[in-house]
Design a protein around this motif. Structure first.
Motif, PDB file in Angstrom:
ATOM      1  N   CYS A  37       1.015  -1.259   0.096  1.00 34.47           N
ATOM      2  CA  CYS A  37      -0.046   0.099  -0.063  1.00 34.47           C
ATOM      3  C   CYS A  37       0.842   1.139   0.034  1.00 34.47           C
ATOM      4  O   CYS A  37       1.797   1.592   1.084  1.00 34.47           O
TER       5      CYS A  37
ATOM      6  N   ASN B 177       0.025   4.201   0.881  1.00 30.03           N
ATOM      7  CA  ASN B 177      -0.286   5.165   1.798  1.00 30.03           C
ATOM      8  C   ASN B 177       0.448   4.638   2.986  1.00 30.03           C
ATOM      9  O   ASN B 177       0.924   5.401   3.823  1.00 30.03           O
ATOM     10  N   CYS B 178       0.148   3.226   3.546  1.00 34.85           N
ATOM     11  CA  CYS B 178       0.647   2.908   4.911  1.00 34.85           C
ATOM     12  C   CYS B 178       1.524   1.851   4.702  1.00 34.85           C
ATOM     13  O   CYS B 178       2.167   1.475   6.018  1.00 34.85           O
TER      14      CYS B 178
ATOM     15  N   CYS C 153      -7.246  -0.543   0.472  1.00 37.03           N
ATOM     16  CA  CYS C 153      -6.480  -0.937   1.763  1.00 37.03           C
ATOM     17  C   CYS C 153      -7.157  -0.462   3.038  1.00 37.03           C
ATOM     18  O   CYS C 153      -8.195   0.243   2.778  1.00 37.03           O
TER      19      CYS C 153
ATOM     20  N   CYS D 223      -6.607   1.182   5.403  1.00 36.96           N
ATOM     21  CA  CYS D 223      -6.161   2.421   5.736  1.00 36.96           C
ATOM     22  C   CYS D 223      -6.988   3.547   5.027  1.00 36.96           C
ATOM     23  O   CYS D 223      -7.031   4.820   5.444  1.00 36.96           O
TER      24      CYS D 223
HETATM   25 ZN   LIG Z   1      -2.918   1.293   3.331  1.00 34.06          ZN
END
Ligand SMILES: [Zn+2]
Length: 401
Positions: free
Chosen positions: A329, A331-332, A347, A349
């Motif tokens: 991912c 982002n995270c 995801c 998140c």
């Molecule tokens: Zn994520």
């Protein structure tokens, strides 16, 4: 339109052949004007028809390349049309009645009658005037331009020698001599669905013509196999189909190459850093299901051209280890396992993105991480840090000397 000019270097006999071609252009042009003067209601089509007759009647006119001859007729017609136009507009005084040319100094070819050897910087004229192959002297590299961008080739005689002009159809970005830093960077993921996806969320589709060509190739290949005779001398028919097949194959591979080149140049022009995966083509092509898309996408060519233009324009190109770029991912950082058929990355998140765009973002992150501290805060805030990246990363980066 943009004109690239080179001085031509050849032998005396070649210059004489150019002179002959230029003389013929003038002859054809003037003959056409005369034909119009002597006739009644002679239109553009009539003049073209007349030129065909000229080519048969006069042996030397037949030797001129057909597009060069066409262009000579165009010159005649331009003069006539201008006169008509002036009459229509009721311009006072002289209307510019067509005159005969006495000092024609150029011959112009369209898409045929010449061939470039870019590596050696040579041009070969293939008409029957036996101009032959001449050296191009000049600093600008024709290599950056694609064949289809060359609209016309004009050979001009000047007091100090002979020149070759390439008339190119370009947009402004193509002629920027030096690329200014864009302060932008991009990660690209050469995907299965797209030709590539970039970290800005753009996707470039595979060229359609390849699919069409592929069908034709398969057909030709089947025909070729049918005619193959095991353990015997091959028939003329087999050799003929084989030639056809390899010709078609060559055409497709050239098209692909041009496409990849074009896209690579665009990427280099609009970014200072390009990151992509260091994929092993051979390993991937072994997987039959993937192979079609991969061949199709022609991305090994894309990579080659990105690196080529990267060196040429002092832009940074980074090949990164291709691990988990599509699973992670962006982002995270969590690994979200997904099969090839899952097109969207979602995801827990809360981040969701096109699968290939997420991968492209990860590629860019990998390409820049450890080199640019502020990367995650602002994608564009790295401008001055270029020198840190150059030479410092262990990946496959290329830089200008
Ligand atoms: Zn994520």
């Amino acid at each position: 339109m943009f004109v690239l000019e080179y001085k031509l270097k050849g032998k005396l006999i070649q210059y004489q052949a150019i002179d002959e071609a230029i003389r013929t252009v003038q002859f054809v042009r003037n003959k056409c004007v005369r034909y119009w003067m002597d006739g009644k209601n002679i239109g553009q089509k009539d003049i073209y028809r007349y030129a065909t007759i000229l080519r048969k009647e006069f042996k030397f006119a037949g030797k001129l390349n057909s597009t060069a001859c066409q262009q000579a007729v165009e010159r005649a017609w331009t003069a006539i049309a201008k006169f008509y136009d002036n009459c229509k507009k009721k311009i006072k005084g002289k209307k510019g009645y067509p005159k005969f040319s006495k000092r024609t100094r150029s011959v112009e070819f369209k898409k045929s009658g010449w061939k470039l050897d870019r590596d050696a910087k040579r041009i070969k004229f293939t008409d029957k005037n036996n101009i032959g192959e001449l050296k191009l002297i000049g600093s600008r590299d024709l290599f950056y331009f694609q064949e289809f961008q060359i609209q016309r080739v004009r050979v001009v005689k000047r007091a100090d020698g002979y020149y070759c002009q390439f008339i190119l159809k370009l947009d402004v970005r193509d002629i920027t001599p030096e690329l200014k830093p864009t302060k932008k960077m991009v990660g690209i993921d050469v995907g299965l669905k797209y030709f590539y996806a970039d970290s800005n969320g753009n996707t470039i589709n595979c060229p359609q013509y390849y699919r069409k060509a592929e069908k034709r190739l398969n057909r030709l290949n089947r025909r070729k196999s049918k005619k193959f005779r095991t353990g015997q001398k091959q028939s003329k028919n087999y050799l003929k189909t084989r030639r056809k097949y390899s010709k078609a194959h060559l055409k497709v591979s050239r098209q692909r190459e041009e496409f990849a080149k074009q896209k690579a140049l665009r990427l280099i022009q609009s970014n200072d850093l390009i990151a992509y995966e260091d994929l092993k083509v051979k390993n991937l092509v072994k997987n039959k299901k993937l192979s079609k898309s991969i061949n199709d996408a022609a991305w090994s060519q894309l990579r080659k051209w990105i690196e080529y233009f990267g060196v040429k324009y002092s832009k940074l190109t980074i090949a990164i280890e291709p691990n988990y770029t599509s699973q992670d991912c962006f982002n995270c950082g969590k690994i979200i396992k997904k099969s090839l058929s899952v097109r969207t990355h979602i995801c827990q998140c809360g981040y969701s993105e096109d699968r290939d765009v997420n991968a492209a973002l990860n590629i860019l992150k990998k390409g820049t991480i450890g080199h640019i501290g502020t990367w995650s805060e602002d994608l564009n805030a790295w401008g001055e840090n270029v020198s840190i990246i150059v030479g410092s990363n262990t990946c496959n980066s290329k830089q200008s000397q």
